[in-house]
Design a protein around this motif. Structure first.
Motif, PDB file in Angstrom:
ATOM      1  N   GLN A  31       0.840  -1.195   0.000  1.00  0.00           N
ATOM      2  CA  GLN A  31       0.000   0.000   0.000  1.00  0.00           C
ATOM      3  C   GLN A  31       0.879   1.250   0.000  1.00  0.00           C
ATOM      4  N   ASN A  32       1.951   1.218   0.766  1.00  0.00           N
ATOM      5  CA  ASN A  32       2.857   2.342   0.825  1.00  0.00           C
ATOM      6  C   ASN A  32       3.477   2.599  -0.548  1.00  0.00           C
ATOM      7  N   ALA A  33       3.869   1.539  -1.249  1.00  0.00           N
ATOM      8  CA  ALA A  33       4.450   1.680  -2.585  1.00  0.00           C
ATOM      9  C   ALA A  33       3.429   2.284  -3.541  1.00  0.00           C
ATOM     10  N   GLU A  34       2.196   1.835  -3.450  1.00  0.00           N
ATOM     11  CA  GLU A  34       1.138   2.368  -4.320  1.00  0.00           C
ATOM     12  C   GLU A  34       0.902   3.850  -4.034  1.00  0.00           C
ATOM     13  N   LYS A  35       0.896   4.213  -2.761  1.00  0.00           N
ATOM     14  CA  LYS A  35       0.700   5.617  -2.374  1.00  0.00           C
ATOM     15  C   LYS A  35       1.853   6.474  -2.908  1.00  0.00           C
ATOM     16  N   LEU A  36       3.071   5.999  -2.717  1.00  0.00           N
ATOM     17  CA  LEU A  36       4.240   6.727  -3.223  1.00  0.00           C
ATOM     18  C   LEU A  36       4.172   6.878  -4.737  1.00  0.00           C
ATOM     19  N   TYR A  37       3.774   5.798  -5.418  1.00  0.00           N
ATOM     20  CA  TYR A  37       3.666   5.852  -6.874  1.00  0.00           C
ATOM     21  C   TYR A  37       2.649   6.903  -7.303  1.00  0.00           C
ATOM     22  N   LYS A  38       1.474   6.873  -6.675  1.00  0.00           N
ATOM     23  CA  LYS A  38       0.417   7.822  -7.055  1.00  0.00           C
ATOM     24  C   LYS A  38       0.862   9.271  -6.820  1.00  0.00           C
ATOM     25  N   GLU A  39       1.549   9.512  -5.710  1.00  0.00           N
ATOM     26  CA  GLU A  39       2.054  10.857  -5.429  1.00  0.00           C
ATOM     27  C   GLU A  39       3.103  11.257  -6.469  1.00  0.00           C
ATOM     28  N   GLY A  40       4.009  10.326  -6.777  1.00  0.00           N
ATOM     29  CA  GLY A  40       5.035  10.600  -7.777  1.00  0.00           C
ATOM     30  C   GLY A  40       4.457  10.824  -9.156  1.00  0.00           C
ATOM     31  N   LYS A  41       3.467  10.020  -9.528  1.00  0.00           N
ATOM     32  CA  LYS A  41       2.815  10.152 -10.839  1.00  0.00           C
ATOM     33  C   LYS A  41       2.108  11.492 -10.953  1.00  0.00           C
ATOM     34  N   ALA A  42       1.432  11.913  -9.875  1.00  0.00           N
ATOM     35  CA  ALA A  42       0.751  13.213  -9.880  1.00  0.00           C
ATOM     36  C   ALA A  42       1.761  14.344 -10.096  1.00  0.00           C
ATOM     37  N   LEU A  43       2.907  14.238  -9.441  1.00  0.00           N
ATOM     38  CA  LEU A  43       3.948  15.248  -9.620  1.00  0.00           C
ATOM     39  C   LEU A  43       4.509  15.221 -11.047  1.00  0.00           C
ATOM     40  N   LEU A  44       4.653  14.038 -11.609  1.00  0.00           N
ATOM     41  CA  LEU A  44       5.094  13.930 -13.010  1.00  0.00           C
ATOM     42  C   LEU A  44       4.101  14.619 -13.928  1.00  0.00           C
ATOM     43  N   ASP A  45       2.829  14.361 -13.696  1.00  0.00           N
ATOM     44  CA  ASP A  45       1.778  14.958 -14.529  1.00  0.00           C
ATOM     45  C   ASP A  45       1.810  16.481 -14.464  1.00  0.00           C
ATOM     46  N   GLU A  46       2.257  17.007 -13.316  1.00  0.00           N
ATOM     47  CA  GLU A  46       2.379  18.462 -13.145  1.00  0.00           C
ATOM     48  C   GLU A  46       3.740  18.976 -13.615  1.00  0.00           C
ATOM     49  N   LYS A  47       4.548  18.071 -14.172  1.00  0.00           N
ATOM     50  CA  LYS A  47       5.901  18.380 -14.653  1.00  0.00           C
ATOM     51  C   LYS A  47       6.826  18.857 -13.528  1.00  0.00           C
TER      52      LYS A  47
END
Length: 162
Positions: free
Chosen positions: A23-39
């Motif tokens: 779950q922690n890995a998924e949360k980290l991924y989602k946070e990282g992906k959101a930041l990627l999407d925001e460049k």
């Protein structure tokens, strides 16, 4: 009986820890992906890396892309290939296509057309349009595999459909 009870509790604790880590890995991924999407690449990389190191296949792929494109980190073909390969080993089609491309172009790994075709094929069989198109081109040009115009057309049609 007491020994069995302790063993069961220990196994339960292990399962809970593994689930929490996932779950922690998924949360980290989602946070990282959101930041990627925001460049916001520099902020995204540490979160993606933490998730990738926990074995999250999408985070491994995205971290590979960061190294491939120089987003938030210095461009590094060897690191890109490393993370793509980890993700591809977990049957993530986008990563399998990326590994194939690395082998085709000799980016981060020695050029090997047969391995490229193998990875394009893995991605293509999972309905990845990029993998299907690359496999079609491989059949069309006879690079890494025997030329076969009929198979090339078939893979091109599947790529267009996807």
């Amino acid at each position: 009986m007491e020994m069995i009870r302790k063993y069961c509790l220990a196994m339960l604790a292990l399962v809970v820890c593994v689930a929490a880590g996932a779950q922690n890995a998924e949360k980290l991924y989602k946070e990282g992906k959101a930041l990627l999407d925001e460049k916001k690449y520099t902020a995204a990389v540490p979160k993606l890396k933490a998730a990738a190191e926990k074995g999250h296949k999408k985070a491994q792929y995205r971290l590979g892309r960061c190294y491939d494109k120089g987003h938030g980190v210095e461009e590094n073909d060897a690191q890109a290939f490393k993370w793509y390969a980890k993700s591809a080993a977990q049957d993530y089609a986008k990563a399998q296509y990326a590994v194939g491309k690395c082998y085709k172009d000799g980016k981060g790994v020695e050029k090997d057309r047969k391995k490229a075709v193998d990875y394009f094929s893995r991605a293509a069989k999972q309905d990845n349009a990029d993998g299907q198109f690359a496999l079609g081109k491989s059949y069309m040009k006879g690079k890494g595999i025997a030329a076969d115009e009929k198979k090339a057309r078939s893979w091109f049609k599947k790529a267009v459909t996807n």
